[in-house]
Design a protein around this motif. Structure first.
Motif, PDB file in Angstrom:
ATOM      1  N   ILE A 102     -25.207-113.576 -49.624  1.00  0.00           N
ATOM      2  CA  ILE A 102     -25.938-112.471 -50.246  1.00  0.00           C
ATOM      3  C   ILE A 102     -25.215-112.125 -51.533  1.00  0.00           C
ATOM      4  CG2 ILE A 102     -26.825-110.129 -50.002  1.00  0.00           C
ATOM      5  CD1 ILE A 102     -26.562-110.436 -46.979  1.00  0.00           C
ATOM      6  N   GLY A 103     -25.885-112.300 -52.664  1.00  0.00           N
ATOM      7  CA  GLY A 103     -25.266-112.032 -53.955  1.00  0.00           C
ATOM      8  C   GLY A 103     -25.869-110.805 -54.609  1.00  0.00           C
ATOM      9  N   LEU A 104     -25.037-109.801 -54.876  1.00  0.00           N
ATOM     10  CA  LEU A 104     -25.471-108.558 -55.506  1.00  0.00           C
ATOM     11  C   LEU A 104     -25.109-108.555 -56.979  1.00  0.00           C
ATOM     12  CD1 LEU A 104     -26.327-105.538 -55.663  1.00  0.00           C
ATOM     13  CD2 LEU A 104     -24.057-104.959 -54.764  1.00  0.00           C
ATOM     14  N   SER A 105     -26.090-108.263 -57.823  1.00  0.00           N
ATOM     15  CA  SER A 105     -25.850-108.026 -59.241  1.00  0.00           C
ATOM     16  C   SER A 105     -25.098-109.186 -59.891  1.00  0.00           C
ATOM     17  CB  SER A 105     -25.092-106.701 -59.395  1.00  0.00           C
ATOM     18  OG  SER A 105     -25.050-106.279 -60.726  1.00  0.00           O
ATOM     19  N   GLU A 106     -23.949-108.915 -60.502  1.00  0.00           N
ATOM     20  CA  GLU A 106     -23.193-109.950 -61.183  1.00  0.00           C
ATOM     21  C   GLU A 106     -22.629-110.987 -60.219  1.00  0.00           C
ATOM     22  OE1 GLU A 106     -19.121-111.160 -62.964  1.00  0.00           O
ATOM     23  OE2 GLU A 106     -19.592-109.900 -61.232  1.00  0.00           O
ATOM     24  N   ALA A 126     -29.632-114.978 -50.382  1.00  0.00           N
ATOM     25  CA  ALA A 126     -30.347-113.735 -50.688  1.00  0.00           C
ATOM     26  C   ALA A 126     -29.762-113.156 -51.965  1.00  0.00           C
ATOM     27  CB  ALA A 126     -30.228-112.746 -49.537  1.00  0.00           C
ATOM     28  N   LEU A 127     -30.614-112.872 -52.927  1.00  0.00           N
ATOM     29  CA  LEU A 127     -30.189-112.355 -54.224  1.00  0.00           C
ATOM     30  C   LEU A 127     -30.795-110.963 -54.411  1.00  0.00           C
ATOM     31  CD1 LEU A 127     -30.926-115.599 -56.279  1.00  0.00           C
ATOM     32  CD2 LEU A 127     -28.692-114.830 -55.425  1.00  0.00           C
ATOM     33  N   THR A 128     -29.975-109.977 -54.753  1.00  0.00           N
ATOM     34  CA  THR A 128     -30.483-108.616 -54.918  1.00  0.00           C
ATOM     35  C   THR A 128     -29.953-107.990 -56.201  1.00  0.00           C
ATOM     36  OG1 THR A 128     -30.556-106.392 -53.925  1.00  0.00           O
ATOM     37  CG2 THR A 128     -28.632-107.750 -53.397  1.00  0.00           C
ATOM     38  N   GLY A 129     -30.881-107.484 -57.009  1.00  0.00           N
ATOM     39  CA  GLY A 129     -30.508-106.829 -58.255  1.00  0.00           C
ATOM     40  C   GLY A 129     -29.765-107.722 -59.218  1.00  0.00           C
ATOM     41  N   THR A 130     -30.150-108.999 -59.283  1.00  0.00           N
ATOM     42  CA  THR A 130     -29.358-109.935 -60.076  1.00  0.00           C
ATOM     43  C   THR A 130     -30.213-110.684 -61.096  1.00  0.00           C
ATOM     44  OG1 THR A 130     -27.647-111.641 -59.927  1.00  0.00           O
ATOM     45  CG2 THR A 130     -29.495-111.808 -58.379  1.00  0.00           C
ATOM     46  N   PHE A 131     -29.693-111.778 -61.632  1.00  0.00           N
ATOM     47  CA  PHE A 131     -30.264-112.405 -62.814  1.00  0.00           C
ATOM     48  C   PHE A 131     -29.773-113.835 -62.937  1.00  0.00           C
ATOM     49  CE2 PHE A 131     -26.367-110.164 -63.577  1.00  0.00           C
ATOM     50  CZ  PHE A 131     -25.582-111.067 -64.260  1.00  0.00           C
ATOM     51  N   ALA A 132     -30.429-114.616 -63.798  1.00  0.00           N
ATOM     52  CA  ALA A 132     -29.987-115.982 -64.076  1.00  0.00           C
ATOM     53  C   ALA A 132     -29.124-116.049 -65.333  1.00  0.00           C
ATOM     54  CB  ALA A 132     -31.191-116.905 -64.242  1.00  0.00           C
ATOM     55  N   ARG A 133     -29.402-115.160 -66.277  1.00  0.00           N
ATOM     56  CA  ARG A 133     -28.654-115.123 -67.538  1.00  0.00           C
ATOM     57  C   ARG A 133     -28.487-113.656 -67.924  1.00  0.00           C
ATOM     58  NH1 ARG A 133     -27.670-117.886 -72.561  1.00  0.00           N
ATOM     59  NH2 ARG A 133     -27.821-116.397 -74.286  1.00  0.00           N
ATOM     60  N   VAL A 220     -35.358-113.267 -53.004  1.00  0.00           N
ATOM     61  CA  VAL A 220     -35.014-112.569 -54.245  1.00  0.00           C
ATOM     62  C   VAL A 220     -35.529-111.142 -54.132  1.00  0.00           C
ATOM     63  CG1 VAL A 220     -35.253-112.502 -56.746  1.00  0.00           C
ATOM     64  CG2 VAL A 220     -35.165-114.720 -55.564  1.00  0.00           C
ATOM     65  N   HIS A 221     -34.622-110.186 -54.148  1.00  0.00           N
ATOM     66  CA  HIS A 221     -34.971-108.767 -53.988  1.00  0.00           C
ATOM     67  C   HIS A 221     -34.603-108.001 -55.247  1.00  0.00           C
ATOM     68  CE1 HIS A 221     -33.571-104.606 -52.933  1.00  0.00           C
ATOM     69  NE2 HIS A 221     -34.794-104.554 -52.440  1.00  0.00           N
ATOM     70  N   HIS A 222     -35.495-107.094 -55.655  1.00  0.00           N
ATOM     71  CA  HIS A 222     -35.222-106.305 -56.860  1.00  0.00           C
ATOM     72  C   HIS A 222     -36.011-105.004 -56.784  1.00  0.00           C
ATOM     73  CE1 HIS A 222     -33.106-107.167 -60.723  1.00  0.00           C
ATOM     74  NE2 HIS A 222     -33.787-106.099 -61.141  1.00  0.00           N
ATOM     75  N   ARG A 223     -35.479-103.968 -57.412  1.00  0.00           N
ATOM     76  CA  ARG A 223     -36.196-102.700 -57.533  1.00  0.00           C
ATOM     77  C   ARG A 223     -37.011-102.713 -58.826  1.00  0.00           C
ATOM     78  NH1 ARG A 223     -32.886 -99.457 -54.235  1.00  0.00           N
ATOM     79  NH2 ARG A 223     -33.396-100.096 -52.126  1.00  0.00           N
ATOM     80  N   HIS A 254     -30.150 -99.582 -58.301  1.00  0.00           N
ATOM     81  CA  HIS A 254     -29.642-100.946 -58.433  1.00  0.00           C
ATOM     82  C   HIS A 254     -28.882-101.356 -57.182  1.00  0.00           C
ATOM     83  CE1 HIS A 254     -28.013-104.489 -60.399  1.00  0.00           C
ATOM     84  NE2 HIS A 254     -26.777-104.088 -60.158  1.00  0.00           N
ATOM     85  N   ILE A 255     -28.425-100.377 -56.421  1.00  0.00           N
ATOM     86  CA  ILE A 255     -27.645-100.629 -55.217  1.00  0.00           C
ATOM     87  C   ILE A 255     -28.592-100.718 -54.023  1.00  0.00           C
ATOM     88  CG2 ILE A 255     -25.807 -99.746 -53.729  1.00  0.00           C
ATOM     89  CD1 ILE A 255     -24.684 -98.307 -56.199  1.00  0.00           C
ATOM     90  N   PRO A 256     -28.634-101.832 -53.305  1.00  0.00           N
ATOM     91  CA  PRO A 256     -29.715-102.065 -52.330  1.00  0.00           C
ATOM     92  C   PRO A 256     -29.704-101.136 -51.135  1.00  0.00           C
ATOM     93  CG  PRO A 256     -28.065-103.825 -52.212  1.00  0.00           C
ATOM     94  CD  PRO A 256     -27.736-103.009 -53.426  1.00  0.00           C
ATOM     95  N   TRP A 257     -28.545-100.536 -50.798  1.00  0.00           N
ATOM     96  CA  TRP A 257     -28.523 -99.665 -49.622  1.00  0.00           C
ATOM     97  C   TRP A 257     -28.824 -98.205 -49.974  1.00  0.00           C
ATOM     98  CZ3 TRP A 257     -24.283-102.817 -50.899  1.00  0.00           C
ATOM     99  CH2 TRP A 257     -23.257-102.201 -51.606  1.00  0.00           C
TER     100      TRP A 257
END
Length: 449
Positions: A102-106, A126-133, A220-223, A254-257
């Motif tokens: 599970i990778g959060l943000s950076e 699982a990716l949450t609140g993150t990005f490719a670049r 992929v999870h995002h707000r 930005h924080i999933p919990w």
């Protein structure tokens, strides 16, 4: 809860702090973003609940990346390859041959690179609140521009004052308690020098070319309103990672919990285990809370459509957050109100108080009713006589009034909650007479006991 023991794994010349909790059949490694501190996780009730939930069905593995928290300091920014080595060292130290990441943000790009490089060691991603670049580029307009980058540097200029709240939790920007907690998160997560160093290195992150090489199931999870990283970046991830599923959730956290964390936790458990969370019984004892906006039609007409939509969004956010903060389950909308359930009657009453006081600040009033009784679990919904009674109790309430059945009053003796007699009433469609009590209107508390 008592926090897990912190141990250290050797990664080259660095000692990486890690913890494990739970003994489920799968391993889950959580990778934090910018900064972290393992001990601070368990000091915060919201994050503790989130990670306890994962540990209920998995062995959860947590670690502070080099330079942050309780791991060794750094004097140069670590590369993604260095951070992969750190995670691999932790997995080896705990005997984890294969794990869900599970990778959060950076922390997300590193997990993407790890999954592509070591597919045999990754079961799910699982990716949450993150990005490719990180930064904007040709064909990638979702990244930061110079102004966004400068904004993050301005946070570091006041490190320890809680200014990450403005970026990561904008809905709580004016809450002094949240800002204080975020200030602690900053100070314990990294020194100002390391925090700035990590920001400087963040601008170079770009794993776009790696995405098609990820061949593990990916969530992929995002707000929708995330102020730190655009939701369009999450859509880009989902569009370019094979076998991926996109979950866009309403809200700005930005924080999933924080702010709807239970919804993400449910989806995450289903994704990682292949089974939806289930109740042990279809009929359970629960405390139900009903709320309803008073004079909603008239208020909507006075406000106008756009303002009313904004008000309703604020109402929904407040009700969801307060239900979750008091360890309840937000079940569904009921017209202009909500139905929620709790396993503690006192928590339900306190949640009702917090909701009432919170929506007042938005210029609206709610009525509320609380009842404890047997309810039927029907998938994600509730039914049965207990729910029916709760709805009838709420219907008796006036503006900003919270009513409770005698069952609730009797069960919370010693909690500090105060009640006044509201008389005996006949509830439509319910046998017998019911003694109803008014929750003392002056009572204000946020305790979730």
């Amino acid at each position: 809860m008592e926090q897990p023991e912190t141990r250290y794994a050797q990664s080259g010349d660095f000692n990486i702090a890690y913890q494990t909790i739970g003994d489920g059949p799968i391993d889950v490694v959580f990778v934090f973003g910018w900064v972290s501190n393992l001990n601070q996780i368990w000091a915060d009730p919201a994050s503790a609940r989130f990670f306890q939930r994962i540990s209920s069905y998995a062995r959860l593995i947590l670690f502070d990346k080099r330079g942050t928290g309780m791991s060794d300091p750094v004097f140069a920014p670590p590369l993604l390859e260095d951070r992969m080595d750190d995670m691999r060292a932790v997995m080896d130290a705990v005997g984890s041959e294969r794990a869900a990441l599970i990778g959060l943000s950076e922390g997300g790009p590193m997990t993407v690179l790890f999954a592509a490089t070591y597919p045999g060691r990754v079961s799910h991603l699982a990716l949450t609140g993150t990005f490719a670049r990180t930064m904007k580029a040709a064909g990638y307009p979702f990244g930061w521009d110079d102004a966004d980058y400068a904004r993050l540097f301005s946070v570091v200029d006041y490190w320890g004052e809680g200014r990450t709240t403005d970026l990561f939790l904008p809905d709580f920007a004016l809450d002094p308690a949240v800002r204080a907690a975020m200030g602690t998160f900053e100070r314990t997560g990294a020194s100002p020098r390391v925090a700035r160093m990590l920001v400087e290195s963040m601008s170079e992150i770009d794993v776009r070319d790696v995405l098609p090489v990820v061949h593990v199931p990916t969530l992929v999870h995002h707000r929708q309103g995330d102020q730190a990283f655009s939701v369009d970046g999450a859509r880009y991830l989902a569009a370019n990672i094979p076998d991926s599923k996109l979950m866009v959730q309403q809200g700005t956290s930005h924080i999933p919990w924080i702010g709807g964390g239970r919804e993400f936790s449910d989806q995450l458990e289903t994704f990682l285990t292949g089974q939806a969370p289930v109740s042990l019984s279809d009929r359970v004892l629960a405390t139900v809370l009903f709320t309803d906006i008073v004079d909603s039609t008239a208020t909507a007409a006075e406000s106008g459509d756009e303002a009313w939509v904004n008000t309703l969004e604020a109402h929904d956010r407040i009700t969801r957050d307060e239900v979750e903060a008091h360890r309840g389950i937000w079940v569904n909308h009921t017209g202009d109100g909500i139905l929620a359930s709790f396993d503690r009657p006192a928590a339900a009453v306190r949640s009702a108080i917090a909701i009432r006081d919170g929506v007042r600040q938005q210029g609206i009033e709610v009525r509320a009713g609380v009842h404890t009784g047997e309810v039927e679990v029907r998938g994600s919904n509730l039914g049965g006589i207990g729910v029916h009674i709760g709805a009838r109790v709420a219907a008796l309430a006036g503006p900003s009034q919270i009513l409770a059945s005698r069952t609730v009053k009797d069960l919370v003796i010693g909690s500090g909650l105060e009640f006044t007699d509201f008389g005996t009433h006949t509830l439509k469609g319910v046998p017998d007479q019911w003694q109803i009590y008014d929750v003392a209107s002056a009572l204000v508390t946020t305790s979730a006991s």
